[in-house]
Design a protein around this motif. Structure first.
Motif, PDB file in Angstrom:
ATOM      1  N   ASP A  66       0.834  -1.207   0.000  1.00 37.63           N
ATOM      2  CA  ASP A  66       0.000   0.000   0.000  1.00 37.63           C
ATOM      3  C   ASP A  66       0.870   1.258   0.000  1.00 37.63           C
ATOM      4  OD1 ASP A  66      -2.233  -1.612   0.044  1.00 37.63           O
ATOM      5  OD2 ASP A  66      -2.622  -1.354   2.189  1.00 37.63           O
ATOM      6  N   TRP A  67       1.932   1.232   0.792  1.00 33.02           N
ATOM      7  CA  TRP A  67       2.825   2.392   0.854  1.00 33.02           C
ATOM      8  C   TRP A  67       3.437   2.684  -0.518  1.00 33.02           C
ATOM      9  CZ3 TRP A  67       8.114   2.030  -0.206  1.00 33.02           C
ATOM     10  CH2 TRP A  67       8.837   3.208  -0.022  1.00 33.02           C
ATOM     11  N   ASN A  68       3.777   1.637  -1.250  1.00 32.36           N
ATOM     12  CA  ASN A  68       4.436   1.834  -2.540  1.00 32.36           C
ATOM     13  C   ASN A  68       3.486   2.375  -3.601  1.00 32.36           C
ATOM     14  OD1 ASN A  68       6.795   1.817  -4.036  1.00 32.36           O
ATOM     15  ND2 ASN A  68       6.644  -0.334  -4.608  1.00 32.36           N
ATOM     16  N   GLY A  69       2.224   1.986  -3.542  1.00 31.67           N
ATOM     17  CA  GLY A  69       1.203   2.562  -4.406  1.00 31.67           C
ATOM     18  C   GLY A  69       1.409   2.354  -5.900  1.00 31.67           C
ATOM     19  N   LEU A  70       1.924   1.195  -6.314  1.00 38.16           N
ATOM     20  CA  LEU A  70       2.186   0.974  -7.731  1.00 38.16           C
ATOM     21  C   LEU A  70       0.921   0.845  -8.577  1.00 38.16           C
ATOM     22  CD1 LEU A  70       5.251  -1.408  -8.292  1.00 38.16           C
ATOM     23  CD2 LEU A  70       4.958   0.959  -8.999  1.00 38.16           C
ATOM     24  N   GLY A  71      -0.098   0.195  -8.056  1.00 40.59           N
ATOM     25  CA  GLY A  71      -1.310   0.012  -8.843  1.00 40.59           C
ATOM     26  C   GLY A  71      -1.262  -1.218  -9.734  1.00 40.59           C
ATOM     27  N   HIS A  72      -0.220  -1.334 -10.526  1.00 38.12           N
ATOM     28  CA  HIS A  72      -0.007  -2.512 -11.362  1.00 38.12           C
ATOM     29  C   HIS A  72       1.402  -3.046 -11.118  1.00 38.12           C
ATOM     30  CE1 HIS A  72      -3.265  -0.461 -13.570  1.00 38.12           C
ATOM     31  NE2 HIS A  72      -3.597  -1.670 -13.992  1.00 38.12           N
ATOM     32  N   GLY A  73       1.565  -4.362 -11.336  1.00 34.69           N
ATOM     33  CA  GLY A  73       2.904  -4.927 -11.290  1.00 34.69           C
ATOM     34  C   GLY A  73       3.083  -6.008 -10.245  1.00 34.69           C
ATOM     35  N   ILE A  74       4.291  -6.563 -10.231  1.00 33.60           N
ATOM     36  CA  ILE A  74       4.660  -7.644  -9.324  1.00 33.60           C
ATOM     37  C   ILE A  74       5.559  -7.077  -8.239  1.00 33.60           C
ATOM     38  CG2 ILE A  74       5.817  -9.882  -9.132  1.00 33.60           C
ATOM     39  CD1 ILE A  74       5.406 -10.189 -12.188  1.00 33.60           C
ATOM     40  N   GLN A  75       5.257  -7.398  -6.983  1.00 30.24           N
ATOM     41  CA  GLN A  75       6.108  -6.970  -5.877  1.00 30.24           C
ATOM     42  C   GLN A  75       6.376  -8.160  -4.952  1.00 30.24           C
ATOM     43  OE1 GLN A  75       5.198  -2.847  -4.251  1.00 30.24           O
ATOM     44  NE2 GLN A  75       3.304  -3.273  -5.343  1.00 30.24           N
ATOM     45  N   ARG A  76       7.581  -8.172  -4.380  1.00 28.97           N
ATOM     46  CA  ARG A  76       7.948  -9.193  -3.407  1.00 28.97           C
ATOM     47  C   ARG A  76       8.379  -8.505  -2.120  1.00 28.97           C
ATOM     48  NH1 ARG A  76      12.953 -11.850  -5.199  1.00 28.97           N
ATOM     49  NH2 ARG A  76      13.990 -10.628  -3.590  1.00 28.97           N
ATOM     50  N   VAL A  77       7.688  -8.836  -1.046  1.00 32.41           N
ATOM     51  CA  VAL A  77       7.994  -8.273   0.260  1.00 32.41           C
ATOM     52  C   VAL A  77       8.832  -9.297   1.017  1.00 32.41           C
ATOM     53  CG1 VAL A  77       7.047  -7.337   2.404  1.00 32.41           C
ATOM     54  CG2 VAL A  77       5.804  -7.013   0.247  1.00 32.41           C
ATOM     55  N   ASP A  78      10.109  -8.996   1.211  1.00 29.63           N
ATOM     56  CA  ASP A  78      11.014  -9.891   1.926  1.00 29.63           C
ATOM     57  C   ASP A  78      11.108  -9.462   3.382  1.00 29.63           C
ATOM     58  OD1 ASP A  78      11.555 -11.208  -0.439  1.00 29.63           O
ATOM     59  OD2 ASP A  78      13.375 -10.064  -0.845  1.00 29.63           O
ATOM     60  N   ALA A  79      10.952 -10.425   4.288  1.00 31.85           N
ATOM     61  CA  ALA A  79      10.974 -10.121   5.717  1.00 31.85           C
ATOM     62  C   ALA A  79      11.742 -11.193   6.458  1.00 31.85           C
ATOM     63  CB  ALA A  79       9.546 -10.020   6.263  1.00 31.85           C
ATOM     64  N   CYS A  80      12.092 -10.900   7.707  1.00 30.07           N
ATOM     65  CA  CYS A  80      12.711 -11.899   8.573  1.00 30.07           C
ATOM     66  C   CYS A  80      11.922 -11.964   9.882  1.00 30.07           C
ATOM     67  CB  CYS A  80      14.183 -11.589   8.834  1.00 30.07           C
ATOM     68  SG  CYS A  80      14.484 -10.079   9.770  1.00 30.07           S
ATOM     69  N   ARG A  81      11.919 -13.142  10.481  1.00 27.58           N
ATOM     70  CA  ARG A  81      11.251 -13.342  11.768  1.00 27.58           C
ATOM     71  C   ARG A  81      12.276 -13.081  12.869  1.00 27.58           C
ATOM     72  NH1 ARG A  81       5.947 -13.382  12.571  1.00 27.58           N
ATOM     73  NH2 ARG A  81       5.646 -14.998  10.987  1.00 27.58           N
TER      74      ARG A  81
END
Length: 283
Positions: free
Chosen positions: A215-230
């Motif tokens: 939501d923060w990035n607000g691209l609208g279209h496209g592929i995104q990958r959110v990488d996280a660590c526990r």
């Protein structure tokens, strides 16, 4: 006569020697499926600027770290913007597409990100740790990454590198989105083997975490990958928001999950092109 199909230039470096990943296999698979819906040609990222005028859209996929051809990439961006070329993902991304400054900005804004600074005078903002991760702000694919003790940081944080505490996390997990829609999640059971992935059953809290960054990035279209660590306290912390050319690890999915992703991507790209034909800004 049947309506002409959209023409798509698919940018990929099939021969890039990615550690633990097979760019060529993934893009051969994806293009074989996208050809069912689009007239499609593949090209190397160094050729994209010269070829893109003959196509309705340019899809940037596994094109490798931009660091290796920064000048040519900037020329491609400038030409695409000047000519109004439709690029998927759109060139308005605020995350890795624009460098690593976003990690500093999100950290300062209180988002659940690994604490990050780039200046010596801000080192005190980081939590105390035995070791720290130092990496180039314009880096990619772990190029130039160093792990150093606190007494080795003096003079390094000059605005060109990121400094983060080294976190002994339980595992990494990646959340994959097409447009605003979550598709699947994969995690790394062994932190030392980043690209040995398995399906991960994301919880509602996990998805709330990941969606906040989309939501923060607000691209609208496209592929995104959110990488996280526990983290050791159980929280998820953002490692990276990849919005330029995220590798998808499709080989780790079941046939059904792969088919669902291809359907989502095909639909997204079709809507992206239709919005362009209708004169609507897409993303």
């Amino acid at each position: 006569m049947p309506a002409a199909r959209p023409r798509v230039l698919y940018v990929t470096d099939l021969a890039y020697p990615a550690r633990g990943r097979r760019y060529g296999d993934e893009d051969v698979f994806l293009t074989s499926r996208l050809r069912e819906h689009f007239d499609l040609a593949l090209c190397h990222p160094l050729d994209a600027a010269a070829l893109m005028d003959g196509f309705d859209a340019v899809v940037v996929r596994n094109s490798g770290p931009v660091l290796g051809y920064q000048q040519e990439y900037e020329a491609f961006r400038a030409r695409a913007i000047e000519r109004g070329t439709r690029v998927y993902n759109p060139l308005t991304g605020k995350a890795d597409m624009a460098g690593k400054q976003y990690l500093i900005d999100l950290s300062a804004a209180g988002f659940p990100v690994i604490p990050t600074v780039d200046r010596t005078e801000d080192l005190h903002l980081l939590p105390a740790a035995e070791r720290y991760v130092v990496k180039p702000k314009l880096g990619a694919d772990s190029l130039g990454l160093r792990i150093l003790p606190a007494d080795r940081l003096t003079g390094l944080a000059d605005g060109t590198v990121l400094v983060q505490p080294h976190i002994d996390f339980a595992y990494e997990v990646s959340f994959y989105f097409v447009d605003d829609d979550f598709q699947y999640a994969l995690n790394t059971p062994d932190p030392d083997r980043r690209w040995e992935l398995q399906p991960y059953a994301a919880t509602a809290a996990d998805l709330e975490f990941a969606r906040a960054f989309v939501d923060w990035n607000g691209l609208g279209h496209g592929i995104q990958r959110v990488d996280a660590c526990r983290a050791p306290d159980g929280r998820l912390l953002l490692v990276e928001l990849e919005d330029l050319n995220p590798y998808l690890s499709l080989d780790a999915l079941t046939d059904g999950a792969r088919d669902a992703f291809v359907a989502a991507l095909t639909g997204s790209l079709g809507r992206f092109l239709a919005a362009d034909r209708d004169g609507v800004r897409a993303g």
